[in-house]
Scaffold this motif. Structure first.
Motif, PDB file in Angstrom:
ATOM      1  N   SER A 179       1.148  -5.101  -9.133  1.00 53.99           N
ATOM      2  CA  SER A 179       2.464  -5.700  -9.333  1.00 53.99           C
ATOM      3  C   SER A 179       2.603  -7.000  -8.543  1.00 53.99           C
ATOM      4  O   SER A 179       2.099  -7.135  -7.428  1.00 53.99           O
ATOM      5  N   SER A 180       3.282  -7.943  -9.143  1.00 54.49           N
ATOM      6  CA  SER A 180       3.516  -9.234  -8.474  1.00 54.49           C
ATOM      7  C   SER A 180       4.814  -9.232  -7.676  1.00 54.49           C
ATOM      8  O   SER A 180       5.236 -10.275  -7.191  1.00 54.49           O
ATOM      9  N   GLY A 181       5.441  -8.083  -7.561  1.00 53.10           N
ATOM     10  CA  GLY A 181       6.701  -7.994  -6.835  1.00 53.10           C
ATOM     11  C   GLY A 181       7.924  -7.981  -7.727  1.00 53.10           C
ATOM     12  O   GLY A 181       9.050  -7.919  -7.242  1.00 53.10           O
ATOM     13  N   ASN A 182       7.710  -8.042  -9.051  1.00 48.36           N
ATOM     14  CA  ASN A 182       8.818  -7.965  -9.998  1.00 48.36           C
ATOM     15  C   ASN A 182       9.087  -6.488 -10.270  1.00 48.36           C
ATOM     16  O   ASN A 182       8.421  -5.858 -11.091  1.00 48.36           O
ATOM     17  N   TYR A 183      10.079  -5.934  -9.568  1.00 46.95           N
ATOM     18  CA  TYR A 183      10.312  -4.494  -9.646  1.00 46.95           C
ATOM     19  C   TYR A 183      10.949  -4.074 -10.969  1.00 46.95           C
ATOM     20  O   TYR A 183      10.789  -2.911 -11.383  1.00 46.95           O
ATOM     21  N   ALA A 184      11.616  -4.985 -11.646  1.00 45.54           N
ATOM     22  CA  ALA A 184      12.157  -4.657 -12.965  1.00 45.54           C
ATOM     23  C   ALA A 184      11.008  -4.413 -13.942  1.00 45.54           C
ATOM     24  O   ALA A 184      11.009  -3.437 -14.701  1.00 45.54           O
ATOM     25  N   GLN A 185      10.012  -5.288 -13.914  1.00 43.81           N
ATOM     26  CA  GLN A 185       8.853  -5.097 -14.781  1.00 43.81           C
ATOM     27  C   GLN A 185       8.075  -3.842 -14.398  1.00 43.81           C
ATOM     28  O   GLN A 185       7.607  -3.099 -15.268  1.00 43.81           O
ATOM     29  N   LEU A 186       7.949  -3.594 -13.114  1.00 37.95           N
ATOM     30  CA  LEU A 186       7.228  -2.405 -12.656  1.00 37.95           C
ATOM     31  C   LEU A 186       7.907  -1.140 -13.164  1.00 37.95           C
ATOM     32  O   LEU A 186       7.235  -0.201 -13.620  1.00 37.95           O
ATOM     33  N   ALA A 187       9.232  -1.107 -13.108  1.00 35.03           N
ATOM     34  CA  ALA A 187       9.968   0.065 -13.589  1.00 35.03           C
ATOM     35  C   ALA A 187       9.746   0.275 -15.084  1.00 35.03           C
ATOM     36  O   ALA A 187       9.616   1.419 -15.551  1.00 35.03           O
ATOM     37  N   VAL A 188       9.672  -0.823 -15.842  1.00 37.73           N
ATOM     38  CA  VAL A 188       9.434  -0.720 -17.286  1.00 37.73           C
ATOM     39  C   VAL A 188       8.029  -0.178 -17.549  1.00 37.73           C
ATOM     40  O   VAL A 188       7.832   0.680 -18.417  1.00 37.73           O
ATOM     41  N   TRP A 189       7.053  -0.661 -16.792  1.00 39.00           N
ATOM     42  CA  TRP A 189       5.691  -0.145 -16.962  1.00 39.00           C
ATOM     43  C   TRP A 189       5.627   1.340 -16.629  1.00 39.00           C
ATOM     44  O   TRP A 189       4.947   2.118 -17.316  1.00 39.00           O
ATOM     45  N   TRP A 190       6.327   1.749 -15.587  1.00 36.69           N
ATOM     46  CA  TRP A 190       6.344   3.172 -15.258  1.00 36.69           C
ATOM     47  C   TRP A 190       6.959   3.992 -16.383  1.00 36.69           C
ATOM     48  O   TRP A 190       6.460   5.074 -16.719  1.00 36.69           O
ATOM     49  N   ALA A 191       8.031   3.491 -16.973  1.00 35.80           N
ATOM     50  CA  ALA A 191       8.639   4.182 -18.110  1.00 35.80           C
ATOM     51  C   ALA A 191       7.656   4.255 -19.282  1.00 35.80           C
ATOM     52  O   ALA A 191       7.591   5.276 -19.994  1.00 35.80           O
TER      53      ALA A 191
ATOM     54  N   GLU B 105       0.824  -1.210   0.000  1.00 35.52           N
ATOM     55  CA  GLU B 105       0.000   0.000   0.000  1.00 35.52           C
ATOM     56  C   GLU B 105       0.862   1.266   0.000  1.00 35.52           C
ATOM     57  O   GLU B 105       0.538   2.236  -0.681  1.00 35.52           O
ATOM     58  N   ILE B 106       1.947   1.230   0.758  1.00 34.15           N
ATOM     59  CA  ILE B 106       2.849   2.383   0.773  1.00 34.15           C
ATOM     60  C   ILE B 106       3.460   2.580  -0.607  1.00 34.15           C
ATOM     61  O   ILE B 106       3.567   3.715  -1.103  1.00 34.15           O
ATOM     62  N   LEU B 107       3.856   1.476  -1.255  1.00 35.50           N
ATOM     63  CA  LEU B 107       4.417   1.553  -2.602  1.00 35.50           C
ATOM     64  C   LEU B 107       3.404   2.161  -3.569  1.00 35.50           C
ATOM     65  O   LEU B 107       3.762   2.993  -4.407  1.00 35.50           O
ATOM     66  N   THR B 108       2.149   1.770  -3.442  1.00 39.53           N
ATOM     67  CA  THR B 108       1.105   2.291  -4.333  1.00 39.53           C
ATOM     68  C   THR B 108       0.918   3.791  -4.138  1.00 39.53           C
ATOM     69  O   THR B 108       0.791   4.548  -5.108  1.00 39.53           O
ATOM     70  N   ILE B 109       0.918   4.235  -2.885  1.00 44.43           N
ATOM     71  CA  ILE B 109       0.766   5.673  -2.596  1.00 44.43           C
ATOM     72  C   ILE B 109       1.959   6.455  -3.143  1.00 44.43           C
ATOM     73  O   ILE B 109       1.798   7.508  -3.781  1.00 44.43           O
ATOM     74  N   LEU B 110       3.158   5.936  -2.889  1.00 46.36           N
ATOM     75  CA  LEU B 110       4.356   6.608  -3.404  1.00 46.36           C
ATOM     76  C   LEU B 110       4.361   6.620  -4.934  1.00 46.36           C
ATOM     77  O   LEU B 110       4.785   7.605  -5.551  1.00 46.36           O
ATOM     78  N   ALA B 111       3.875   5.535  -5.530  1.00 47.04           N
ATOM     79  CA  ALA B 111       3.818   5.469  -6.987  1.00 47.04           C
ATOM     80  C   ALA B 111       2.915   6.562  -7.540  1.00 47.04           C
ATOM     81  O   ALA B 111       3.226   7.191  -8.564  1.00 47.04           O
ATOM     82  N   PHE B 112       1.790   6.815  -6.879  1.00 47.42           N
ATOM     83  CA  PHE B 112       0.888   7.874  -7.334  1.00 47.42           C
ATOM     84  C   PHE B 112       1.569   9.239  -7.237  1.00 47.42           C
ATOM     85  O   PHE B 112       1.481  10.051  -8.171  1.00 47.42           O
TER      86      PHE B 112
END
Length: 261
Positions: A100-112, A9-16
């Motif tokens: 996210s399933s916890g794969n932060y490499a994929q998450l970073a790509v989606w953010w890009a 949840e903290i990650l989601t808030i920070l992501a926003f």
């Protein structure tokens, strides 16, 4: 509530929060890049009176609300697209984090990817231009990133990029250039992230979104019959739809058409 869920949840808030900040940068890209200007220099300023903006005037969304959508010096209107793109980017960042399933490499790509789409939308809405300096490098980077991070296989990323490009290129040829090739180049990155099947779905959805949005404007006389309409916003919205609920949409379609029991 477990520690893992709290962290998520903290990650989601920070992501926003980071998303709306990057959305603000996308607005800068959208205004300056089609004009051939640097996206980092000079400092942000009012395009009407030229005054350099103070730090408190650059807070995403909140500054626009506080200023009531106008420059505090010359009172020139500040387009609604600024907070809209900031909020949309923040939402996309947050949804990617939440799912996210916890794969932060994929998450970073989606953010890009969302930053890329936000920048493309800002360019298209501002000037009806999708600069090659944005779309072509982004297409190559997203192709490599999608495959390396395991979002799509090398074959599916390549096929998605090819399908996305060919769809628009074919329409461009058939219509005598009424649909710009900038959208074809934009689709290189979208297709690499979605793969060929969802790329086709995204294009169909984008066309539907475009008709739904444009028809009332045409009936109201706000859009002329031959007036060009930016298509990047609809492609971006369709790409997000496929990224977040694509499998569910496909299952609904399959049941309605009898493709699935």
């Amino acid at each position: 509530m477990t520690q893992g869920s709290v962290t998520h949840e903290i990650l989601t808030i920070l992501a926003f929060i980071y998303g709306i900040i990057f959305g603000s940068f996308a607005n800068v890209v959208g205004y300056r890049l089609p004009r051939g200007e640097s996206v980092v220099w000079p400092r942000s300023h009012c395009p009407n009176c030229g005054r350099t903006l103070a730090a408190w005037e650059l807070v995403p969304v909140l500054s626009w609300l506080w200023l009531r959508g106008r420059c505090r010096t010359c009172k020139a209107p500040i387009s609604w697209r600024y907070p809209a793109i900031e909020l949309a980017t923040g939402a996309a960042f947050a949804l990617s984090a939440a799912t996210s399933s916890g794969n932060y490499a994929q998450l970073a790509v989606w953010w890009a990817f969302w930053l890329y789409l936000a920048s493309a939308v800002a360019c298209d809405v501002t000037s009806l231009i999708l600069p090659d300096v944005l779309t072509l490098p982004a297409g190559a980077v997203l192709f490599l990133a999608s495959a390396l991070a395991g979002i799509r296989s090398w074959a599916m990323a390549a096929a998605g990029a090819a399908v996305g490009y060919v769809i628009v290129a074919a329409i461009h040829l058939v219509t005598g250039g009424k649909m710009g090739m900038g959208d074809a180049k934009l689709n290189l990155g979208i297709g690499a992230m979605l793969g060929p099947g969802y790329m086709v779905m995204a294009f169909i959805l984008a066309a539907i979104y475009g008709v739904v949005a444009a028809l009332p404007l045409r009936l109201a006389g706000r859009v002329k019959p031959q007036q060009p309409i930016p298509f990047a916003p609809f492609l971006a919205l369709a790409a997000a739809t496929c990224a977040f609920v694509g499998p569910e949409l496909w299952h609904v379609y399959a049941r309605l058409t009898g493709l699935a029991p």
